[in-house]
Design an enzyme around this catalytic site. Structure first.
Site, PDB file in Angstrom:
ATOM      1  N   GLY A 176       0.814  -1.209   0.000  1.00  0.00           N
ATOM      2  CA  GLY A 176       0.000   0.000   0.000  1.00  0.00           C
ATOM      3  C   GLY A 176       0.848   1.260   0.000  1.00  0.00           C
ATOM      4  O   GLY A 176       2.008   1.268  -0.429  1.00  0.00           O
ATOM      5  N   SER A 177       0.269   2.348   0.506  1.00  0.00           N
ATOM      6  CA  SER A 177       0.867   3.678   0.344  1.00  0.00           C
ATOM      7  C   SER A 177       2.164   3.898   1.111  1.00  0.00           C
ATOM      8  O   SER A 177       2.856   4.895   0.869  1.00  0.00           O
ATOM      9  CB  SER A 177      -0.148   4.748   0.737  1.00  0.00           C
ATOM     10  OG  SER A 177      -1.234   4.747  -0.174  1.00  0.00           O
ATOM     11  N   THR A 178       2.520   3.007   2.030  1.00  0.00           N
ATOM     12  CA  THR A 178       3.829   3.148   2.679  1.00  0.00           C
ATOM     13  C   THR A 178       4.939   3.085   1.629  1.00  0.00           C
ATOM     14  O   THR A 178       6.009   3.679   1.802  1.00  0.00           O
ATOM     15  CB  THR A 178       4.050   2.036   3.728  1.00  0.00           C
ATOM     16  OG1 THR A 178       3.922   0.763   3.101  1.00  0.00           O
ATOM     17  CG2 THR A 178       3.037   2.141   4.856  1.00  0.00           C
ATOM     18  N   PHE A 179       4.665   2.391   0.513  1.00  0.00           N
ATOM     19  CA  PHE A 179       5.665   2.206  -0.540  1.00  0.00           C
ATOM     20  C   PHE A 179       5.949   3.495  -1.307  1.00  0.00           C
ATOM     21  O   PHE A 179       6.954   3.598  -2.013  1.00  0.00           O
ATOM     22  CB  PHE A 179       5.184   1.112  -1.507  1.00  0.00           C
ATOM     23  CG  PHE A 179       6.272   0.516  -2.352  1.00  0.00           C
ATOM     24  CD1 PHE A 179       7.218  -0.333  -1.800  1.00  0.00           C
ATOM     25  CD2 PHE A 179       6.355   0.794  -3.706  1.00  0.00           C
ATOM     26  CE1 PHE A 179       8.216  -0.899  -2.570  1.00  0.00           C
ATOM     27  CE2 PHE A 179       7.353   0.241  -4.493  1.00  0.00           C
ATOM     28  CZ  PHE A 179       8.292  -0.614  -3.920  1.00  0.00           C
ATOM     29  N   LYS A 180       5.066   4.487  -1.162  1.00  0.00           N
ATOM     30  CA  LYS A 180       5.276   5.765  -1.854  1.00  0.00           C
ATOM     31  C   LYS A 180       6.574   6.440  -1.420  1.00  0.00           C
ATOM     32  O   LYS A 180       7.167   7.215  -2.184  1.00  0.00           O
ATOM     33  CB  LYS A 180       4.096   6.699  -1.597  1.00  0.00           C
ATOM     34  CG  LYS A 180       2.809   6.245  -2.259  1.00  0.00           C
ATOM     35  CD  LYS A 180       1.616   7.070  -1.780  1.00  0.00           C
ATOM     36  CE  LYS A 180       0.329   6.561  -2.411  1.00  0.00           C
ATOM     37  NZ  LYS A 180      -0.883   7.198  -1.847  1.00  0.00           N
TER      38      LYS A 180
END
Length: 664
Positions: free
Chosen positions: A414-418
């Site tokens: 999810g968005s932690t990968f951004k």
């Protein structure tokens, strides 16, 4: 023809006939001897073959019955003797080879595996008795073991080593031993008739075990009237006031104990009795051991259990030791010390509140895993005490899967990968702190070639830069940036991270992946940029990848054994990218609009929330997994990855708020 010539011819014929007779006779003698030799070899080979297979009922047919009687045995008692020794002592992998047969004496060599080690090159010899046109083996005790004589017996004694403890970083036990109360009874104290029936019924109720099981235990072959028969081992924290039956006795027994119970079950695992299948897979096992079944108990089993000690001895009629067949010195089990912190492990488990999820905490600079918890869980001590089948089935059939170690399971991050996508963008010269995108609305697509596929976002912010995109968690911004970078540049940088690598932390896991095969479309490239697509990274792997930010651009590989060396992968991203992304992540906490603002506490925390939605097609509601990445933005003393599956009505950041703040 002259008489002289006829006389010579007659003499020649007589000589030729004589030679032929001699030749035939010699051939017959040779054939007979060969035939007799083959008969001898056949019976000895049959003996060896049946010995190897432990087919003693067939093997005894190769013995001369007269010789058995001379040894005060018969076929039945001989079979029993071989069974008692070679099956009773669990001697396996018997292999024999005929060495020679000279007249009626044969010699053979055997090797075999005992619970105490392998016996090699054992020299057997025996005598053959002619019986009509065949042969049988003249049996004596030396055909059990060469040193044996009539009246001798074979005994094995063994000493089981003390299993080592599993300790946390401070020396606190995570797996150790504890004294448990073991309740049992003595047959001659049960009484007779109706009195006995009443006592057994009371025992059944008080110990919560069936009458059938009690009867089975009472009817074991070794039981005597004054024998103590163990019936049930109880948790030492149990309420013993219910045990009032006076025919019950209690003794203390030392068993494996797991102090953190549910909080460390998936990581530490549990032990149990060895099975036949496990012995088959590992010939070093004797059959007497308690071995690790799951978790680190299984991964470090050989180190923890040590090596069994003992002797196989031949003793005479007076029980005096005549010879030692094999001896193995005991090797006590060794302790294993982990990097785990017991207190923090328990706190992390409590924070998950029995929801389906997992939390991993590391020291980014050392790679030490401080916490690895999974929820829901089970108490491994129940396996040590003897979990009931019904209880096991309830756990095994629970749809929340309490046996699943979620910290080793690959998830879309999810968005932690951004945070990683932002750092790559900076390093390839596409992303910068002052560059922004004008975005209209909550959905976007590259062009009409995407058909009905759109990238969506939560907040309608018209102008978005890198910091804003992390604060508001804007999928559209990162899709735009990654498409501008292009597949090749993005993947070249992404592959610097430990994708596809096995992480040697003694926890079963599949290597992290970027995609199933290759990123073959711009849609998949865009989805990957914000942590979805086909990315699969387990929470331990995520924690290690995100260590680039507190480590100034380096990844430090994980370790769970305290004394293991530190392995650092330098230059994964630039120190500038690490610093700029970390600064932006602190704003997701400090900025009132930040998705991690709930962590604001006056402490320096960098964080990124994430929601990975698992759905079959767009415009439908799928299952959501909620993530939180948080780390100490000043000193990099800790890094947390926590995830909650199906996080409806809550989030990983909400559940872990107090836990994360207390880590500072």
């Amino acid at each position: 023809m002259s008489k002289r010539i006829k006389k010579k011819q007659s003499k020649f014929i007589i000589i030729a006939m004589t030679a032929s007779v001699i030749t035939i006779l010699a051939g017959s003698i040779f054939s007979y001897k060969y035939y007799q030799q083959s008969k001898k070899e056949m019976i000895v080979e049959e003996f060896i073959s049946q010995f190897e297979k432990k087919e003693f009922e067939k093997m005894v047919k190769t013995f001369d019955q007269v010789s058995l009687k001379e040894a005060k045995l018969d076929s039945r008692t001989t079979i029993e003797k071989y069974n008692t020794i070679f099956n009773g002592l669990d001697i396996t992998k018997i292999e024999g080879k005929l060495e020679s047969i000279s007249d009626t004496i044969f010699k053979a060599k055997f090797s075999m595996v005992t619970p105490l080690g392998k016996l090699k090159e054992i020299s057997y010899s025996g005598k053959l008795n002619k019986k009509g046109s065949s042969y049988l083996i003249n049996w004596d005790y030396s055909l059990i073991f060469p040193e044996m004589e009539i009246g001798d017996k074979v005994f094995m004694n063994h000493v089981t080593p003390v299993r080592g403890d599993i300790l946390d970083r401070n020396g606190e036990p995570l797996a150790t031993f504890h004294d448990y109360p073991q309740y049992g009874t003595v047959p001659n104290q049960l009484g007779e008739g109706t009195e006995k029936e009443a006592r057994l019924e009371k025992i059944s109720k008080q110990l919560d075990i069936s009458r059938e099981k009690i009867e089975d235990l009472l009817n074991q072959s070794w039981i005597k009237e004054d024998s103590f028969i163990p019936l049930k081992t109880m948790d030492y924290n149990s309420n013993f006031s219910q045990i009032t039956e006076d025919s019950l006795q209690v003794r203390s027994i030392s068993k494996r104990y797991y102090p953190l119970k549910e909080a460390a079950a998936h990581l530490i695992g549990y032990t149990g009795s060895i099975t036949a299948e496990e012995i088959e897979k590992d010939p070093t096992l004797s059959g007497f051991e308690i071995i690790g079944k799951t978790g680190l108990e299984a991964q470090f089993d050989k180190t923890l259990r040590g090596e069994i000690g003992g002797k196989i001895e031949i003793v005479d009629e007076n029980n005096q030791v005549k010879s030692i067949v094999i001896e193995q010195k005991i090797k006590e089990g060794s302790n294993v010390q982990l990097t785990i912190d017991s207190y923090t492990q328990q706190s992390a488990y409590t924070a998950l509140d029995n929801l389906s999820g997992t939390t991993v905490v590391t020291e980014p600079k050392t790679g030490r895993i401080i916490v690895a918890v999974s929820s829901p869980s089970y108490d491994p001590n129940e396996f040590i005490l003897g979990m009931k089948q019904k209880q096991y089935e309830e756990l095994a059939n629970n749809p929340l899967n309490p046996f699943l170690a979620r910290f080793g399971v690959g998830y879309a991050p999810g968005s932690t990968f951004k945070a990683i996508t932002a750092a790559i963008g900076i390093d390839v010269g596409v992303t910068s702190v002052d560059k922004s995108h004008d975005i209209s609305g909550l959905k976007w697509q590259k062009d009409s070639s995407w058909g009905d596929y759109f990238v969506t976002r939560v907040s309608d912010v018209p102008t978005v830069n890198m910091e804003d995109a992390l604060v508001y968690s804007d999928n559209i911004y990162f899709s735009m940036e990654t498409l501008e970078m292009g597949k090749q540049k993005y993947l070249n940088e992404l592959k610097k991270f430990p994708f596809g690598e096995k992480m040697n932390v003694h926890i079963p896991m599949t290597p992290a992946q970027i995609s199933n095969d290759d990123i073959k479309s711009d849609i998949l490239l865009a989805d990957t940029s914000y942590g979805q697509g086909q990315l699969l990274i387990n929470p331990i792997q995520q924690a290690i990848m995100y260590s680039v930010f507190p480590n100034g651009g380096s990844v430090v590989m994980p370790k769970i054994i305290k004394d293991d060396e530190i392995t650092e992968l330098k230059g994964i991203i630039s120190s500038e990218a690490a610093s700029l992304v970390t600064k932006a992540l602190t704003q997701t906490v400090k900025n009132p609009n930040g998705t991690a603002h709930i962590l604001q506490s006056g402490k320096e925390i960098a964080a990124k929330t994430g929601t990975a939605e698992i759905k079959e097609k767009q415009n439908t509601k799928g299952k959501e997994n909620s993530f939180i990445l948080a780390f100490d933005s000043n000193d990099g003393n800790y890094l947390v990855i926590s995830m909650i599956e199906g996080a409806e009505g809550t989030s990983a950041v909400e559940k872990n708020r107090n836990f994360i703040i207390q880590l500072q």
